[in-house]
Design an enzyme around this catalytic site. Structure first.
Site, short mmCIF file in Angstrom:
data_model
loop_
_atom_site.label_atom_id
_atom_site.label_comp_id
_atom_site.label_asym_id
_atom_site.label_seq_id
_atom_site.Cartn_x
_atom_site.Cartn_y
_atom_site.Cartn_z
N HIS A 146 0.72 -1.22 -0.15
CA HIS A 146 0.03 0.01 -0.17
C HIS A 146 1.05 1.38 -0.01
O HIS A 146 0.72 2.05 -0.86
CB HIS A 146 -0.86 -0.08 1.17
N GLU A 147 1.80 1.35 0.86
CA GLU A 147 2.51 2.34 1.08
C GLU A 147 3.59 2.54 -0.18
O GLU A 147 3.93 3.68 -0.57
CB GLU A 147 3.53 2.45 2.38
N HIS B 281 1.83 4.59 -2.72
CA HIS B 281 1.95 5.91 -2.79
C HIS B 281 3.41 6.51 -3.10
O HIS B 281 3.37 7.50 -3.88
CB HIS B 281 1.77 6.33 -1.18
N GLU C 281 -4.71 7.80 -3.41
CA GLU C 281 -4.99 6.39 -2.88
C GLU C 281 -5.51 5.33 -3.95
O GLU C 281 -5.31 4.06 -3.87
CB GLU C 281 -6.33 6.56 -1.95
ZN LIG Z 1 -3.22 4.99 1.58
#
Ligand SMILES: [Zn+2]
Length: 523
Positions: free
Chosen positions: A286-287, A290, A317
């Site tokens: 997830h990170e 980003h 996101e």
């Molecule tokens: Zn996020």
């Protein structure tokens, strides 16, 4: 991936434009110091440093705000808007348009309010950590009252935005001024037009899954590994998907996040549990999503410019969810990841089949905690927060009634009885750090990601076969080419239309969830 298209100098010389870019770069350099202070607070700052840090952040936010709002920037913007050389260049025009937007917003806020918010939010984060640990809502309530009042004042200075689509019946409210900060141009009315039909489709799907006969085992998720092996595996995964460790870091924090200090310095965090080794992998993916977005923006050449800045939190996101959910919970990803997990984290992972890993990665079960929720129920968590924060800003909900309202919704939406505010309304950092208007962008990101994913599958028919071999570079190159390198050239929905031919909608996300979950649960 180069950013040559994005670094083309403006075709004709423009003195005011050059000076504007220099001032934007200077202001961004000051902002980056503030970012670094925030990163340090969340990762390694000793607890007793909190009071000094609040003063440092308040001081820096004042300095930064004065830089962004300098009258010279206003003069230069006006000169650029009248400059034929700027108007003939699409990129320069986008830079001026977006810089104008930021300047207008920043100049509407008095510096003393900006400093007061920075100081209050820094202290309230620490108060929240303490209140959450003791599940003590009463200790947090006065802070939340201050935060709601500050946000309302901020929104009043910004003013209620004009509806962009009044013909369709769009109306705007004070809350939209806050939402617009995180998702430019978005209004609560438009969010609801996505959320309502999304909820109507998700609720029966989640109910059918809850009563399904077939259910995957989560045993692989209950498998632990030594910390150093987990760190090695997470770095291996981050590197494989394209995270550049020469221009970034992966550290540990209680609440994982990613933060852009500036060009060549993109920082992300994850968290490790010795008993549940794979949790960290989803967080890291997830990170990484980003961070890959930030690493794909043309920051080196254009630091401080809107063209080197992400579009919106919804688009941000969409990139984190792309890697965490659409790629990271796919069978092709696990075909590659599972043998590597066994090789790096130990033979305990070798006893699971690909089917078991894939099933476990897609377990659906209502959970008290948003960040531990599955792809389907997650969106109901967001809708709950979106409704409650709007009610806080409108005054329909008082802070003292927040736990009750929260718990009622958890019961009606997810069938869960909250007995402890720690796993209820005190679980998230957002409101404590002053961020009201933020939450809906998570589900907007899910919708955008699903829309991009369908286009990726069409345009890269061999994508998932490549993922099976750990070849993620073409996927990242596609995302960089279509999304990252353009910075804030377009608004979120315009970008979505350019890539997919469609505006924002809930259908692709529903197709993704039903298409994946129905076979897993035998529905
Ligand atoms: Zn996020």
């Amino acid at each position: 991936m180069t950013d040559s298209a994005a670094t083309d100098p403006i075709r004709q010389a423009s003195k005011p434009y050059d000076e504007l870019l220099k001032l934007l770069r200077d202001a961004a350099t000051l902002s980056s110091v503030q970012t670094l202070l925030g990163w340090d607070q969340e990762t390694i700052m000793p607890p007793a440093g909190a009071a000094l840090r609040a003063d440092q952040l308040a001081g820096m936010s004042g300095v930064t705000h004065r830089a962004w709002t300098s009258p010279r920037i206003g003069e230069l913007l006006a000169a650029c808007e009248a400059d034929g050389a700027v108007r003939a260049d699409e990129g320069a025009l986008a830079n001026v348009r977006e810089a104008r937007r930021e300047f207008e917003r920043a100049t509407k806020l008095p510096t003393d309010l900006v400093e007061e918010m920075a100081r209050t939010f820094s202290l309230s984060i620490d108060a929240w950590k303490d209140a959450r640990a003791r599940s003590d809502f009463a200790a947090m309530a006065p802070w939340l009252e201050k935060i709601v009042a500050l946000n309302r004042r901020k929104a009043e200075f910004y003013g209620v935005p004009k509806p962009t689509d009044p013909g369709a019946g769009e109306t705007t409210v004070l809350y939209d001024a806050l939402l617009d900060e995180y998702e430019p141009g978005m209004t609560a009315w438009r969010v609801e037009r996505v959320f309502k039909p999304l909820r109507a489709r998700l609720t029966p799907l989640i109910a059918a899954i809850a009563s399904a006969q077939k259910r995957p085992s989560g045993a692989i998720l209950e498998t632990g590994a030594p910390l150093d092996a987990q760190i090695a595996f997470n770095r291996f995964v981050a590197e494989a998907v394209g995270f550049d460790f020469n221009g970034g870091r992966l550290d540990v924090s209680a609440h994982p996040f990613s933060e852009t200090v500036g060009p060549g310095d993109i920082r992300m965090t994850t968290r490790y549990s010795e008993e549940r080794a794979l949790d960290s992998v989803f967080t890291t993916l997830h990170e990484s999503g980003h961070s890959l977005y930030e690493q794909g923006l043309p920051k080196a050449a254009r630091f401080g410019q809107p063209l080197a800045t992400y579009i919106s939190l919804g688009i941000h996101e969409s990139q984190s969810r792309m890697w965490e959910n659409f790629i990271g919970r796919s069978p092709s990803f696990w075909k590659w990841a599972l043998p590597n997990a066994a090789r790096i984290m130990g033979p305990a992972f070798a006893k699971f089949s690909l089917d078991q890993a894939y099933g476990a990665a897609n377990l659906v079960k209502p959970h008290f905690i948003r960040v531990e929720s599955d792809e389907a129920t997650y969106n109901l968590h967001i809708m709950l927060r979106f409704d409650l924060e709007r009610a806080l800003i409108s005054g329909d909900l008082k802070v003292k009634d927040l736990p009750g309202a929260w718990n009622d919704r958890m019961k009606s939406d997810l069938g869960l009885t909250v007995t402890d505010d720690k796993i209820g309304c005190l679980q998230d950092i957002h409101w404590s750090m002053g961020a009201i208007g933020y939450f809906s962008t998570y589900s907007l990101g899910n919708c955008y990601a699903a829309q991009f994913w369908e286009t990726m599958q069409k345009e890269m028919p061999d994508m998932e076969r490549r993922h099976e071999r750990g070849e993620f570079a073409p996927t990242l190159a596609w995302l960089t080419e279509k999304i990252h390198r353009h910075g804030r050239r377009w608004r979120a929905e315009e970008l979505c239309k350019r890539i997919t031919g469609q505006g924002l909608g809930h259908e692709a996300l529903v197709r993704h969830l039903e298409g994946k979950l129905k076979p897993i649960y035998g529905l």
